[in-house]
Design a protein around this motif. Structure first.
Motif, PDB file in Angstrom:
ATOM      1  N   PRO A  65       0.814  -1.226   0.000  1.00  0.00           N
ATOM      2  CA  PRO A  65       0.000   0.000   0.000  1.00  0.00           C
ATOM      3  C   PRO A  65       0.846   1.274   0.000  1.00  0.00           C
ATOM      4  O   PRO A  65       0.508   2.256  -0.664  1.00  0.00           O
ATOM      5  CB  PRO A  65      -0.818  -0.131   1.278  1.00  0.00           C
TER       6      PRO A  65
ATOM      7  N   HIS B 213       2.086   1.782  -3.465  1.00  0.00           N
ATOM      8  CA  HIS B 213       0.982   2.236  -4.321  1.00  0.00           C
ATOM      9  C   HIS B 213       0.725   3.723  -4.132  1.00  0.00           C
ATOM     10  O   HIS B 213       0.607   4.490  -5.113  1.00  0.00           O
ATOM     11  CB  HIS B 213      -0.275   1.426  -4.001  1.00  0.00           C
ATOM     12  N   ARG B 214       0.647   4.168  -2.891  1.00  0.00           N
ATOM     13  CA  ARG B 214       0.383   5.583  -2.627  1.00  0.00           C
ATOM     14  C   ARG B 214       1.537   6.454  -3.116  1.00  0.00           C
ATOM     15  O   ARG B 214       1.325   7.525  -3.694  1.00  0.00           O
ATOM     16  CB  ARG B 214       0.151   5.798  -1.130  1.00  0.00           C
TER      17      ARG B 214
ATOM     18  N   GLU C 118     -12.336  -2.099   2.187  1.00  0.00           N
ATOM     19  CA  GLU C 118     -11.159  -1.482   2.814  1.00  0.00           C
ATOM     20  C   GLU C 118      -9.872  -2.110   2.270  1.00  0.00           C
ATOM     21  O   GLU C 118      -8.889  -1.405   1.999  1.00  0.00           O
ATOM     22  CB  GLU C 118     -11.210  -1.674   4.330  1.00  0.00           C
ATOM     23  N   TYR C 119      -9.896  -3.410   2.136  1.00  0.00           N
ATOM     24  CA  TYR C 119      -8.706  -4.142   1.686  1.00  0.00           C
ATOM     25  C   TYR C 119      -8.269  -3.678   0.300  1.00  0.00           C
ATOM     26  O   TYR C 119      -7.064  -3.630   0.004  1.00  0.00           O
ATOM     27  CB  TYR C 119      -9.028  -5.639   1.672  1.00  0.00           C
ATOM     28  N   HIS C 120      -9.205  -3.318  -0.544  1.00  0.00           N
ATOM     29  CA  HIS C 120      -8.880  -2.927  -1.917  1.00  0.00           C
ATOM     30  C   HIS C 120      -8.823  -1.414  -2.120  1.00  0.00           C
ATOM     31  O   HIS C 120      -8.576  -0.963  -3.246  1.00  0.00           O
ATOM     32  CB  HIS C 120      -9.916  -3.531  -2.877  1.00  0.00           C
ATOM     33  N   ASP C 121      -8.988  -0.639  -1.055  1.00  0.00           N
ATOM     34  CA  ASP C 121      -9.010   0.824  -1.164  1.00  0.00           C
ATOM     35  C   ASP C 121      -7.637   1.395  -0.823  1.00  0.00           C
ATOM     36  O   ASP C 121      -7.213   1.334   0.336  1.00  0.00           O
ATOM     37  CB  ASP C 121     -10.067   1.393  -0.211  1.00  0.00           C
ATOM     38  N   PRO C 122      -6.921   1.977  -1.809  1.00  0.00           N
ATOM     39  CA  PRO C 122      -5.583   2.513  -1.526  1.00  0.00           C
ATOM     40  C   PRO C 122      -5.570   3.595  -0.453  1.00  0.00           C
ATOM     41  O   PRO C 122      -4.524   3.848   0.154  1.00  0.00           O
ATOM     42  CB  PRO C 122      -5.128   3.079  -2.877  1.00  0.00           C
TER      43      PRO C 122
ATOM     44  N   SER D 278      -7.208   3.450   2.347  1.00  0.00           N
ATOM     45  CA  SER D 278      -7.542   2.859   3.642  1.00  0.00           C
ATOM     46  C   SER D 278      -6.299   2.383   4.385  1.00  0.00           C
ATOM     47  O   SER D 278      -5.332   1.911   3.774  1.00  0.00           O
ATOM     48  CB  SER D 278      -8.498   1.678   3.446  1.00  0.00           C
TER      49      SER D 278
ATOM     50  N   PHE E 210      -5.609  -1.268   3.517  1.00  0.00           N
ATOM     51  CA  PHE E 210      -5.320  -1.619   2.129  1.00  0.00           C
ATOM     52  C   PHE E 210      -4.302  -2.758   2.120  1.00  0.00           C
ATOM     53  O   PHE E 210      -3.166  -2.607   2.539  1.00  0.00           O
ATOM     54  CB  PHE E 210      -4.766  -0.382   1.417  1.00  0.00           C
ATOM     55  N   HIS E 211      -4.750  -3.948   1.724  1.00  0.00           N
ATOM     56  CA  HIS E 211      -3.936  -5.158   1.690  1.00  0.00           C
ATOM     57  C   HIS E 211      -3.384  -5.537   3.067  1.00  0.00           C
ATOM     58  O   HIS E 211      -2.280  -6.082   3.175  1.00  0.00           O
ATOM     59  CB  HIS E 211      -2.816  -5.035   0.653  1.00  0.00           C
TER      60      HIS E 211
END
Length: 762
Positions: free
Chosen positions: A22, A25-26, A166-170, A172, A175-176
């Protein structure tokens, strides 16, 4: 310079289960970069594409500003062809090769999750399994590498729609986050009685009621079951001792928060850091005289082992019951901690009145870590939960992978490859089948998890150690014996990133010597690859063998013989057997010779404290240290005599009998016991100085490494360090692994690695 580039980036270290993907990704999104990130069996792989300056900034940030829980060992990058593909994705993990990814230790609940836990408006309000990428279970739930939900014990809990979002929301925090869950989809808590019948009502409220009533509560934690009682209830504490068959050894405590810990103990800045850090170990703290706990919690002890809540379950329990509680391992004495539900209900049913449990499986049993502060820094006594499996760096790693099988007591094993040494969680004492099985299964788990297949198996020289027998039975690797006290000194060297040679002072209970006798009070000239014995405590008989370890009065008899006055307390208390034991020692019948420093402490403790028999290892020495008056500066003398053949030229034997007889003389003269104890400790510290001065004169060495279980004694350690430093020595002590036998496995690995290099192995 080209305006658009694509780079392949690899990140090695503790980068799985810590929110690294995450974070990547961010970071990439913020820099306007395209590409992908994923886990594999080695760590994290990244492809990133965009403006060359942004790609360079990305690589710098990954290296210099990783997530708080990440430990980045290495970042490598190389240019690859530009693809022009849009977006930045977290891709599925791959696991085609040998597992090598580093797994995070279990991490205490973070402040963000605690706020959710306490917020009635939050959907995870009061949920005892709240976690995110910054906290929660890791090592104890992981089954395989790479670290993904499917490879953990959370695999059987499919995420609900809200958790999946939540798991797939960058954006959050989850996130993962692999253990993400909520009351709708995650593990469930239950409170049951000893017959496994559900106790109705709110589990925490009812559990608090049980504690107030003085009952024993089994609590399923991160790495196993604990047993809890109200620490201020003397009857409850005594009842737990009787049921657990733990007569004297102090219990650990859990306090609700830092203020509650301060009401029990003196807490300095470093102790506060340890108590509140993400590892959350048991911290040994100086006891306040007004601490509101039952005397039976830690009989006669000047210190208490205190920890703060480290899981949501603990936080919720202590909110309902904000008093200090005993929180000790869920087992009978000498058994390993129970960690499966089946074992807990079978083994603890006769101890616990109720069970606060849940249905999230624990894969790896992990005890609480135990630390104390020495000279403003952490000194580990047991390295386990919160630290394992973070690797320790090896300044010069093995050419071929090595397994260090450890010793018999306070057992750990160590698996090493390249520049990393993975010291295991605390296994316990290898004295029964259950603990041995835990060791064997632990080795297999580490081999699979980190993809290391040892080519060399290093082991203790003692032929009866179960760890030695395991090593000799492994036909898939070269076996290499490492002397016990050399391993102690090598562990201290590895702990400090040093190679030696040094003057190694290895003081402990017993270890198998290179000559087949029992060593334990050793002065070595040691590097990692080899050592020589420069001096030692003069050998004395160990009358009755193992019986003398359990009954310290036998060591008093061995040192004093028949000349001890019949009115002397230790002789009078053991008059029926005294003469027979003295005869046994004098004739060498079932009385092997030992140079053990631990047995010297036992002899003096029996004379001074009246401790004739022990219920746990090191008890006599611990009580002698607790008794000592720290203001006393007098010291008993101890002669250094030329060692008898076949010791090397210049070898010496320190006459420990001098210390015992001086203590006896003071006791007979009516000198107060705290003064006698202090003079003995000061005498041992001066003995250490004298021995090191003798070795320095012979070798020119000015660095001293102190290791072995005796150096858990803070009074002795402080006095010895001060004397050595005052005389120009550099002193190495332990920082990351214990000085006791819990550090032996690292020392074995360090020795095996050095021997490989010395022999020129490729």
């Amino acid at each position: 310079m080209r305006s658009c580039v694509r780079a392949e980036v690899r990140v090695d270290g503790v980068v799985q289960g810590v929110g690294f993907r995450p974070f990547v990704h961010r970071l990439a999104t913020d820099l306007g970069l395209r590409g992908m990130v994923g886990n594999d069996e080695r760590g994290v792989f990244i492809e990133v594409e965009g403006a060359s300056g942004a790609v360079a900034a990305f690589v710098r940030a990954v290296r210099e500003r990783p997530p708080p829980l990440a430990v980045v060992d290495r970042v490598t990058s190389r240019e690859i062809p530009v693809t022009g593909e849009p977006g930045f994705d977290i891709v599925a993990s791959t696991g085609a090769g040998r597992g090598r990814a580093l797994i995070s230790p279990d991490v205490a609940t973070c402040d963000d999750c605690l706020r959710e836990l306490a917020d009635p408006a939050d959907r995870r309000f009061g949920y005892p399994f709240v976690n995110c990428t910054a906290c929660g279970p890791r090592f104890t739930i992981v089954l395989s590498s790479p670290y993904d939900r499917a490879g953990t014990t959370m695999a059987s809990f499919p995420m609900c729609e809200a958790c999946a979002a939540e798991y797939h929301d960058p954006a959050s925090r989850r996130f993962h986050a692999q253990p993400v869950c909520c009351p709708a989809c995650g593990p469930r808590l239950r409170l049951v009685d000893a017959a496994s019948c559900k106790i109705p009502g709110d589990p925490f409220a009812r559990a608090a009621t049980l504690l107030r009533r003085g009952l024993v509560l089994a609590v399923k934690g991160i790495g196993g079951y604990h047993l809890a009682v109200r620490a201020g209830d003397g009857r409850a504490v005594a009842g737990l001792r009787a049921r657990k068959r733990r007569e004297d050894r102090p219990f650990a405590l859990m306090a609700a928060d830092l203020d509650a810990a301060r009401r029990l103990c003196d807490v300095g800045p470093e102790e506060e850091r340890l108590l509140t850090g993400r590892q959350r170990p048991i911290v040994l703290l100086g006891r306040r005289p007004d601490a509101a706990i039952a005397p039976a919690v830690a009989p006669g002890a000047r210190s208490l082992g205190v920890m703060l809540p480290y899981s949501p379950l603990h936080h919720l329990l202590l909110r309902r019951f904000p008093e200090p509680i005993v929180l000790t391992s869920g087992n009978l004495s000498d058994e390993p901690i129970a960690y499966t539900d089946e074992a807990a209900f079978e083994r603890l049913r006769g101890i616990a009145d109720a069970f606060l449990t849940h249905d999230r499986p624990i894969h790896t049993r992990t005890d609480d870590s135990v630390v104390r502060v020495f000279r403003g820094r952490e000194l580990p006594l047991r390295r386990s939960r919160g630290h394992v499996p973070s690797p320790l760096p090896l300044a010069r790693g093995p050419r071929r992978p090595v397994l260090g099988c450890g010793a018999e007591l306070k057992h750990t094993f160590c698996l090493a490859e390249g520049g990393r040494a993975f010291v295991s969680h605390h296994i316990g004492d290898l004295e029964n089948y259950e603990t041995l099985r835990s060791f064997v299964e632990g080795v297999r788990h580490f081999e699979r998890l980190f993809g290391i297949r040892p080519a060399v198996v290093a082991h203790d020289l003692h032929p009866e150690y179960l760890s030695t027998k395991y090593a000799l039975d492994r036909e898939d690797a070269e076996r290499m014996g490492v002397q016990h006290h050399h391993a102690h000194i090598a562990s201290c060297l590895a702990d400090n990133g040093a190679q030696g040679p040094v003057i190694g002072v290895a003081f402990d209970g017993l270890g198998y010597g290179a000559d087949g006798t029992l060593w334990g009070g050793e002065f070595l000239v040691a590097g990692l690859a080899g050592f020589r014995r420069a001096g030692h405590l003069a050998a004395v008989p160990l009358p009755g063998g193992a019986a003398a370890v359990r009954q310290p009065w036998r060591m008093a008899a061995a040192y004093l013989g028949g000349g001890a006055p019949r009115s002397l307390g230790v002789r009078a208390r053991n008059a029926v057997l005294w003469d027979a034991v003295v005869t046994m020692a004098g004739h060498g019948v079932n009385a092997p010779l030992t140079s053990s420093a631990g047995r010297l402490f036992d002899a003096v403790s029996a004379i001074v404290t009246g401790r004739d028999a022990v219920t746990y290892e090191g008890q006599a020495a611990v009580e002698l240290e607790q008794l000592a008056d720290p203001r006393e500066r007098g010291a008993y003398p101890c002669r250094l005599l030329t060692a008898p053949a076949p010791e090397p030229s210049g070898g010496f034997a320190a006459e420990g009998r001098d210390l015992v007889e001086a203590a006896l003389e003071d006791v007979l003269a009516g000198v107060a016991a705290p003064v006698v104890s202090a003079r003995f400790h000061n005498g041992v510290a001066r003995l250490i100085l004298s021995g090191c001065l003798r070795v320095r004169e012979d070798t020119g060495l000015t660095a001293v490494a102190l290791s072995g279980g005796v150096f858990q004694n803070m009074l002795l350690l402080e006095r010895a360090c001060a004397l050595l430093e005052d005389h120009g020595f550099t002193v190495l002590t332990h920082r990351r692994v214990p000085p006791n036998d819990g550090g032996i496995s690292l020392g074995q690995v360090a020795v095996a690695s050095a021997r490989q290099r010395r022999s020129g192995e490729t």
